[in-house]
Design an enzyme around this catalytic site. Structure first.
Site, PDB file in Angstrom:
ATOM      1  N   LYS A   1      -4.410 126.168 -67.921  1.00 57.33           N
ATOM      2  CA  LYS A   1      -4.610 127.564 -67.489  1.00 57.33           C
ATOM      3  C   LYS A   1      -6.059 127.857 -67.126  1.00 57.33           C
ATOM      4  O   LYS A   1      -6.967 127.080 -67.426  1.00 57.33           O
ATOM      5  CB  LYS A   1      -4.119 128.518 -68.586  1.00 57.33           C
ATOM      6  CG  LYS A   1      -2.584 128.587 -68.617  1.00 57.33           C
ATOM      7  CD  LYS A   1      -2.064 129.699 -69.479  1.00 57.33           C
ATOM      8  CE  LYS A   1      -0.535 129.727 -69.398  1.00 57.33           C
ATOM      9  NZ  LYS A   1       0.064 130.598 -70.412  1.00 57.33           N
TER      10      LYS A   1
ATOM     11  N   ARG B   1       3.608 124.451 -75.472  1.00 54.51           N
ATOM     12  CA  ARG B   1       4.220 124.423 -74.131  1.00 54.51           C
ATOM     13  C   ARG B   1       3.196 123.793 -73.190  1.00 54.51           C
ATOM     14  O   ARG B   1       2.155 124.392 -72.913  1.00 54.51           O
ATOM     15  CB  ARG B   1       4.586 125.852 -73.705  1.00 54.51           C
ATOM     16  CG  ARG B   1       5.276 125.919 -72.359  1.00 54.51           C
ATOM     17  CD  ARG B   1       5.644 127.363 -72.008  1.00 54.51           C
ATOM     18  NE  ARG B   1       6.368 127.413 -70.749  1.00 54.51           N
ATOM     19  CZ  ARG B   1       5.794 127.421 -69.559  1.00 54.51           C
ATOM     20  NH1 ARG B   1       4.486 127.394 -69.450  1.00 54.51           N
ATOM     21  NH2 ARG B   1       6.532 127.472 -68.457  1.00 54.51           N
TER      22      ARG B   1
HETATM   23  C1  9MG Z   1       6.402 130.782 -68.474  1.00 53.45           C
HETATM   24  N1  9MG Z   1       5.139 130.686 -69.176  1.00 53.45           N
HETATM   25  C2  9MG Z   1       3.913 130.480 -68.607  1.00 53.45           C
HETATM   26  N2  9MG Z   1       2.975 130.490 -69.567  1.00 53.45           N
HETATM   27  C3  9MG Z   1       3.624 130.691 -70.746  1.00 53.45           C
HETATM   28  C4  9MG Z   1       3.203 130.811 -72.079  1.00 53.45           C
HETATM   29  O1  9MG Z   1       1.922 130.765 -72.418  1.00 53.45           O
HETATM   30  N3  9MG Z   1       4.129 131.020 -73.024  1.00 53.45           N
HETATM   31  C5  9MG Z   1       5.447 131.108 -72.702  1.00 53.45           C
HETATM   32  N4  9MG Z   1       6.328 131.334 -73.696  1.00 53.45           N
HETATM   33  N5  9MG Z   1       5.902 131.016 -71.447  1.00 53.45           N
HETATM   34  C6  9MG Z   1       4.995 130.815 -70.495  1.00 53.45           C
END
Ligand code: 9MG
Length: 271
Positions: free
Chosen positions: A214, A248
């Site tokens: 990110k 994630r």
């Molecule tokens: C879809 N998506 C993109 N970034 C995310 C994040 O930080 N958490 C979750 N749950 N979904 C995300």
């Protein structure tokens, strides 16, 4: 199939938006997505998170029919051909229902089930759900995010969504919470959330975090997206040390290495 949230789990990101798997037409997008998922599973991902609508800053919404067309064939193949635990990243109740019918065991909702009818879909089905915090909507959320106390405000929001979900009949044990790094947060907000991540344990649910590749990495280190894997794994390790349970990520191999290092450290501390 149930996901074991008592151990650290890696959720591999599988975006199936039109620009995700354009390889000049040698393979179909579905085949390319399956190969990517297979790689992430081999490397140690416990869950594959399939998304057909971009939630990046500035992203425009997608029609239900388009999202279903992108997501459903991939979910079906992941479940039937690879036997994967599939999560679907969506805020639309109709997509949630169709994904669950196709075998998804988890819904990842960046709107925390605030769309009308979403809570009812999850209450009526035995699936896990991730409730994420976002201030605003993707199109404008990064314009000028404001908080009194970023961590306290997010905890209050997640607590109120947890309350709404459990009152509607969703078993608490099926709920995962997420502070939503990058969703209506400045660079300073993101690092304050990470620094104080342990405060979220008061909510009593497993904690999912998504910092992979990110802009909180790119903006601080001045790195383009393809060069953010190392920093992503380092942030994953820092989040684990502060109580995160589910990571994630795009780069599963590097994240698994981070988990092993942190677990070795934690084991030493406990013995
Ligand atoms: C879809 N998506 C993109 N970034 C995310 C994040 O930080 N958490 C979750 N749950 N979904 C995300």
């Amino acid at each position: 199939m149930e996901i074991d949230f008592s151990a650290t789990q890696v959720m591999g990101i599988l975006n199936v938006t039109p620009d995700s798997f354009s390889d000049g037409g040698r393979y179909s997008a579905r085949d390319a997505a399956l190969r990517q998922a297979e790689k992430m599973l081999r490397e140690g991902a416990a869950i594959i998170d399939v998304g057909g609508e971009s939630t990046r800053p500035g992203a425009e919404p997608v029609a239900i029919e388009d999202e279903l067309e992108r997501v459903l064939p991939v979910v079906e193949s992941l479940v039937d051909e690879l036997g994967a635990n599939v999560s679907v990243d969506t805020s639309k109740p109709a997509v949630m229902r169709a994904a669950i019918d196709a075998g998804a065991v988890m819904i990842n909702d960046v709107l925390a089930l605030r769309e009308s009818g979403a809570v009812e879909v999850i209450a009526a089905n035995n699936v896990s759900v991730c409730l994420m915090h976002m201030q605003g909507l993707p199109r404008t959320m990064q314009t000028d995010p404001q908080y009194d106390d970023v961590v306290a405000d997010i905890i209050r929001f997640l607590d109120s969504r947890l309350d709404a979900c459990t009152k509607a009949g969703i078993d608490r044990r099926r709920i995962v919470l997420d502070p939503g790094f990058g969703f209506g947060k400045s660079l300073a907000h993101n690092y304050e959330i990470l620094a104080r991540l342990d405060e979220f344990s008061a909510l009593g649910c497993p904690l999912l975090v998504g910092m992979s590749r990110k802009s909180m990495i790119g903006n601080l280190l001045d790195l383009p997206v393809p060069e953010r894997a190392t920093a992503s794994a380092i942030l994953a390790a820092l989040a684990l040390e502060r109580g995160a349970n589910i990571l994630r990520v795009h780069d599963v191999k590097q994240t698994m290495q981070a988990i092993r290092l942190v677990e070795a450290l934690q084991h030493m501390r406990e013995s």
